[in-house]
Write a protein that holds these residues in place. Structure first.
Motif, PDB file in Angstrom:
ATOM      1  N   LEU A 114      -9.212   2.441  -8.925  1.00  0.00           N
ATOM      2  CA  LEU A 114      -9.472   2.607  -7.495  1.00  0.00           C
ATOM      3  C   LEU A 114     -10.395   1.512  -6.979  1.00  0.00           C
ATOM      4  CD1 LEU A 114      -9.940   6.476  -7.249  1.00  0.00           C
ATOM      5  CD2 LEU A 114      -8.159   5.141  -6.110  1.00  0.00           C
ATOM      6  N   ASN A 115     -11.408   1.174  -7.759  1.00  0.00           N
ATOM      7  CA  ASN A 115     -12.345   0.135  -7.341  1.00  0.00           C
ATOM      8  C   ASN A 115     -11.741  -1.255  -7.452  1.00  0.00           C
ATOM      9  OD1 ASN A 115     -14.893   1.505  -6.554  1.00  0.00           O
ATOM     10  ND2 ASN A 115     -14.737   2.362  -8.618  1.00  0.00           N
ATOM     11  N   GLN A 117      -8.531  -1.876  -6.962  1.00  0.00           N
ATOM     12  CA  GLN A 117      -7.658  -1.937  -5.789  1.00  0.00           C
ATOM     13  C   GLN A 117      -8.468  -2.174  -4.522  1.00  0.00           C
ATOM     14  OE1 GLN A 117      -5.607   1.720  -4.896  1.00  0.00           O
ATOM     15  NE2 GLN A 117      -4.692   0.901  -3.027  1.00  0.00           N
ATOM     16  N   ALA A 118      -9.607  -1.499  -4.407  1.00  0.00           N
ATOM     17  CA  ALA A 118     -10.444  -1.638  -3.214  1.00  0.00           C
ATOM     18  C   ALA A 118     -10.949  -3.063  -3.042  1.00  0.00           C
ATOM     19  CB  ALA A 118     -11.619  -0.670  -3.293  1.00  0.00           C
ATOM     20  N   LEU A 119     -11.392  -3.680  -4.130  1.00  0.00           N
ATOM     21  CA  LEU A 119     -11.896  -5.052  -4.021  1.00  0.00           C
ATOM     22  C   LEU A 119     -10.781  -6.039  -3.711  1.00  0.00           C
ATOM     23  CD1 LEU A 119     -14.674  -5.506  -6.737  1.00  0.00           C
ATOM     24  CD2 LEU A 119     -14.898  -5.033  -4.305  1.00  0.00           C
ATOM     25  N   LEU A 120      -9.649  -5.904  -4.388  1.00  0.00           N
ATOM     26  CA  LEU A 120      -8.519  -6.791  -4.091  1.00  0.00           C
ATOM     27  C   LEU A 120      -8.106  -6.672  -2.621  1.00  0.00           C
ATOM     28  CD1 LEU A 120      -6.319  -6.258  -7.296  1.00  0.00           C
ATOM     29  CD2 LEU A 120      -7.513  -8.371  -6.655  1.00  0.00           C
ATOM     30  N   SER A 121      -8.066  -5.457  -2.118  1.00  0.00           N
ATOM     31  CA  SER A 121      -7.684  -5.234  -0.720  1.00  0.00           C
ATOM     32  C   SER A 121      -8.736  -5.799   0.227  1.00  0.00           C
ATOM     33  CB  SER A 121      -7.487  -3.735  -0.460  1.00  0.00           C
ATOM     34  OG  SER A 121      -6.461  -3.206  -1.269  1.00  0.00           O
ATOM     35  N   GLN A 122     -10.000  -5.631  -0.135  1.00  0.00           N
ATOM     36  CA  GLN A 122     -11.084  -6.173   0.701  1.00  0.00           C
ATOM     37  C   GLN A 122     -11.015  -7.695   0.771  1.00  0.00           C
ATOM     38  OE1 GLN A 122     -15.041  -4.800  -0.385  1.00  0.00           O
ATOM     39  NE2 GLN A 122     -15.941  -6.729   0.288  1.00  0.00           N
ATOM     40  N   TRP A 123     -10.823  -8.330  -0.376  1.00  0.00           N
ATOM     41  CA  TRP A 123     -10.718  -9.793  -0.399  1.00  0.00           C
ATOM     42  C   TRP A 123      -9.478 -10.262   0.354  1.00  0.00           C
ATOM     43  CZ3 TRP A 123     -11.689  -9.343  -6.323  1.00  0.00           C
ATOM     44  CH2 TRP A 123     -13.063  -9.170  -6.559  1.00  0.00           C
ATOM     45  N   ALA A 124      -8.397  -9.493   0.249  1.00  0.00           N
ATOM     46  CA  ALA A 124      -7.166  -9.859   0.950  1.00  0.00           C
ATOM     47  C   ALA A 124      -7.364  -9.785   2.464  1.00  0.00           C
ATOM     48  CB  ALA A 124      -6.030  -8.934   0.522  1.00  0.00           C
ATOM     49  N   ARG A 125      -7.961  -8.706   2.921  1.00  0.00           N
ATOM     50  CA  ARG A 125      -8.149  -8.525   4.366  1.00  0.00           C
ATOM     51  C   ARG A 125      -9.076  -9.592   4.949  1.00  0.00           C
ATOM     52  NH1 ARG A 125     -10.314  -2.905   6.890  1.00  0.00           N
ATOM     53  NH2 ARG A 125     -12.183  -3.559   5.767  1.00  0.00           N
ATOM     54  N   SER A 126     -10.089 -10.003   4.182  1.00  0.00           N
ATOM     55  CA  SER A 126     -11.029 -11.008   4.688  1.00  0.00           C
ATOM     56  C   SER A 126     -10.399 -12.395   4.786  1.00  0.00           C
ATOM     57  CB  SER A 126     -12.272 -11.068   3.786  1.00  0.00           C
ATOM     58  OG  SER A 126     -11.946 -11.585   2.501  1.00  0.00           O
ATOM     59  N   VAL A 304     -20.620   7.576  -0.774  1.00  0.00           N
ATOM     60  CA  VAL A 304     -19.886   8.279  -1.819  1.00  0.00           C
ATOM     61  C   VAL A 304     -19.485   9.643  -1.269  1.00  0.00           C
ATOM     62  CG1 VAL A 304     -19.913   9.150  -4.185  1.00  0.00           C
ATOM     63  CG2 VAL A 304     -21.212   7.088  -3.597  1.00  0.00           C
ATOM     64  N   ARG A 305     -18.204   9.761  -0.979  1.00  0.00           N
ATOM     65  CA  ARG A 305     -17.673  10.967  -0.356  1.00  0.00           C
ATOM     66  C   ARG A 305     -18.449  11.307   0.925  1.00  0.00           C
ATOM     67  NH1 ARG A 305     -16.560  11.433  -5.736  1.00  0.00           N
ATOM     68  NH2 ARG A 305     -18.519  12.342  -6.385  1.00  0.00           N
ATOM     69  N   ARG A 332     -13.078  20.208 -12.383  1.00  0.00           N
ATOM     70  CA  ARG A 332     -12.495  18.886 -12.526  1.00  0.00           C
ATOM     71  C   ARG A 332     -13.583  17.818 -12.400  1.00  0.00           C
ATOM     72  NH1 ARG A 332     -10.768  16.150  -7.878  1.00  0.00           N
ATOM     73  NH2 ARG A 332      -8.891  15.494  -8.977  1.00  0.00           N
ATOM     74  N   TYR A 333     -13.259  16.633 -12.907  1.00  0.00           N
ATOM     75  CA  TYR A 333     -14.167  15.493 -12.804  1.00  0.00           C
ATOM     76  C   TYR A 333     -13.636  14.541 -11.754  1.00  0.00           C
ATOM     77  CZ  TYR A 333     -16.507  11.093 -13.955  1.00  0.00           C
ATOM     78  OH  TYR A 333     -17.217   9.921 -13.886  1.00  0.00           O
ATOM     79  N   GLU A 334     -14.466  14.257 -10.753  1.00  0.00           N
ATOM     80  CA  GLU A 334     -14.089  13.362  -9.668  1.00  0.00           C
ATOM     81  C   GLU A 334     -14.663  11.975  -9.938  1.00  0.00           C
ATOM     82  OE1 GLU A 334     -12.054  12.588  -6.166  1.00  0.00           O
ATOM     83  OE2 GLU A 334     -12.241  14.572  -7.086  1.00  0.00           O
ATOM     84  N   PRO A 335     -13.832  10.960 -10.184  1.00  0.00           N
ATOM     85  CA  PRO A 335     -14.354   9.630 -10.510  1.00  0.00           C
ATOM     86  C   PRO A 335     -15.028   8.971  -9.310  1.00  0.00           C
ATOM     87  CG  PRO A 335     -11.973   9.548 -10.269  1.00  0.00           C
ATOM     88  CD  PRO A 335     -12.355  10.998 -10.225  1.00  0.00           C
ATOM     89  N   PHE A 336     -15.872   8.007  -9.611  1.00  0.00           N
ATOM     90  CA  PHE A 336     -16.566   7.247  -8.580  1.00  0.00           C
ATOM     91  C   PHE A 336     -15.660   6.151  -8.032  1.00  0.00           C
ATOM     92  CE2 PHE A 336     -18.631   3.188  -7.689  1.00  0.00           C
ATOM     93  CZ  PHE A 336     -19.487   3.520  -6.664  1.00  0.00           C
ATOM     94  N   SER A 337     -15.635   6.011  -6.712  1.00  0.00           N
ATOM     95  CA  SER A 337     -14.920   4.897  -6.100  1.00  0.00           C
ATOM     96  C   SER A 337     -15.468   4.689  -4.698  1.00  0.00           C
ATOM     97  CB  SER A 337     -13.411   5.156  -6.041  1.00  0.00           C
ATOM     98  OG  SER A 337     -13.112   6.235  -5.175  1.00  0.00           O
ATOM     99  N   LEU A 338     -15.360   3.450  -4.236  1.00  0.00           N
ATOM    100  CA  LEU A 338     -15.753   3.101  -2.878  1.00  0.00           C
ATOM    101  C   LEU A 338     -14.532   2.618  -2.126  1.00  0.00           C
ATOM    102  CD1 LEU A 338     -19.109   1.148  -3.424  1.00  0.00           C
ATOM    103  CD2 LEU A 338     -18.786   3.575  -2.899  1.00  0.00           C
ATOM    104  N   ARG A 339     -14.443   2.975  -0.867  1.00  0.00           N
ATOM    105  CA  ARG A 339     -13.327   2.531  -0.041  1.00  0.00           C
ATOM    106  C   ARG A 339     -13.534   1.088   0.374  1.00  0.00           C
ATOM    107  NH1 ARG A 339     -11.987   7.480   4.196  1.00  0.00           N
ATOM    108  NH2 ARG A 339     -11.483   9.076   2.634  1.00  0.00           N
ATOM    109  N   TRP A 340     -12.441   0.430   0.704  1.00  0.00           N
ATOM    110  CA  TRP A 340     -12.520  -0.941   1.180  1.00  0.00           C
ATOM    111  C   TRP A 340     -12.443  -0.989   2.696  1.00  0.00           C
ATOM    112  CZ3 TRP A 340      -8.206  -3.126   3.696  1.00  0.00           C
ATOM    113  CH2 TRP A 340      -7.025  -2.401   3.617  1.00  0.00           C
TER     114      TRP A 340
END
Length: 340
Positions: A114-115, A117-126, A304-305, A332-340
């Protein structure tokens, strides 16, 4: 809060009442109230510490880590007190080969993907307006990582050789896409083409390893604070002396804590390739910049959420989430991720 780093030959860490004091050649370089110190990192065999300073640090729950010059940790000094250690570790060992273990292993990798993907998408959008070709490529690579996430959902059963290998294969394919994206935007002067985890000699991989070393210490402290056994992992296979759970949990944080920092420093030309290394090792100036930037990133507020917390506290929260899931206090275990 301060991170005290001893990396120069001849530096000395001592104690003065409730303060940690850094000296060299008899001159005081810095003083820190122990209440404002969050960690001590010793990365030089030529540095020394007094027993009084170590006593003060550990008594106040300030972890002390010892690393090689490339940032790789090889020892930790932490308080013996744990938090629910016995019950948590019993559950950790009992669930080692169960479906709960698989759930955690998939969670760690899901957070990583997830992270990524978020970074790739962030770099792409910029880069949409300035470099459309690179932007399109980065979006395409982000989609490949997203596909890998969906594949994880199809793995079921207890954790064993088959399921672990399946997870690792998916993780490997996603990593290939992610590092291809990083290589596409890192300046050519760094000659970076792919991730090299061991004995890296190119400057970009050397910087990644150094940054991960700082993060590694932070994750180890969080695992210890959660009452978990750092050597009993779920994704990484247990081996003598290998902190498998630390290696598991760190996967969720490499991208947001270290990768984005080093990509920014290189693409903004804060660090130049020609100034990065000396005699096959990172230069003192580069290590200082990396330490300042990575530690600063760990202290940044992130969403975070439903709440904003410092990134380093998000690591602690995830360790506690692992412990609660193992003890049966959460479903359940909710993994850490940040949105882009």
């Amino acid at each position: 809060m301060h991170t005290v780093i001893l990396e120069e030959f001849g530096t000395f860490l001592g104690k003065k009442r409730d303060r940690l004091v850094v000296k060299k050649d008899g001159k005081t370089l810095a003083e820190f109230p122990v209440s404002q110190v969050e960690r001590v990192i010793v990365s030089s065999a030529g540095a020394s510490l007094s027993s009084a300073a170590l006593y003060l640090a550990v008594e106040n729950r300030v972890p002390v880590s010892f690393t090689y010059s490339d940032g790789t940790p090889f020892g930790f000094l932490t308080p013996t007190e744990g938090h629910g250690t016995v019950l948590t570790r019993r559950a950790q060992y009992l669930e080692a080969g169960t479906e709960k273990a698989l759930h955690l292993a998939k969670g760690f990798v899901t957070g990583k993907l997830l992270n990524q993907q978020a970074l790739l998408s962030q770099w792409a959008r910029s880069r949409t307006r300035t470099d459309a070709e690179s932007s399109d490529k980065l979006f395409e690579l982000a989609d490949r990582v997203k596909v890998a996430q969906t594949e994880l959902g199809g793995i079921e059963g207890p954790i064993d050789v088959r399921t672990r290998d399946s997870i690792m294969n998916i993780e490997g394919r996603a990593a290939s896409a992610y590092w291809e994206g990083v290589a596409a935007i890192v300046p050519d002067e760094f000659d970076f083409s792919n991730r090299n985890t061991r004995s890296a000699k190119d400057p970009f991989n050397m910087m990644l390893n150094y940054g991960y070393g700082i993060l590694y210490s932070e994750v180890w402290s969080a695992v210890n604070a959660g009452g978990l056994d750092p050597f009993a992992g779920f994704l990484h296979v247990d081996r003598p002396g290998r902190p498998s759970l630390v290696l598991d949990l760190i996967e969720e944080f490499r991208q947001q804590a270290v990768d984005r920092v080093i990509v920014r420093l290189t693409t903004k030309q804060v660090i130049r390739a020609a100034e990065t290394a000396e005699s096959g090792e990172l230069s003192k100036q580069t290590r200082q910049v990396l330490a300042t930037e990575v530690v600063g990133r760990l202290s940044e507020q992130v969403q975070v959420r439903d709440s904003k917390i410092e990134l380093k506290n998000a690591i602690v929260r995830q360790a506690w989430a692992v412990a609660k899931f193992l003890r049966g206090e959460s479903s359940r275990y909710e993994p850490f991720s940040l949105r882009w």
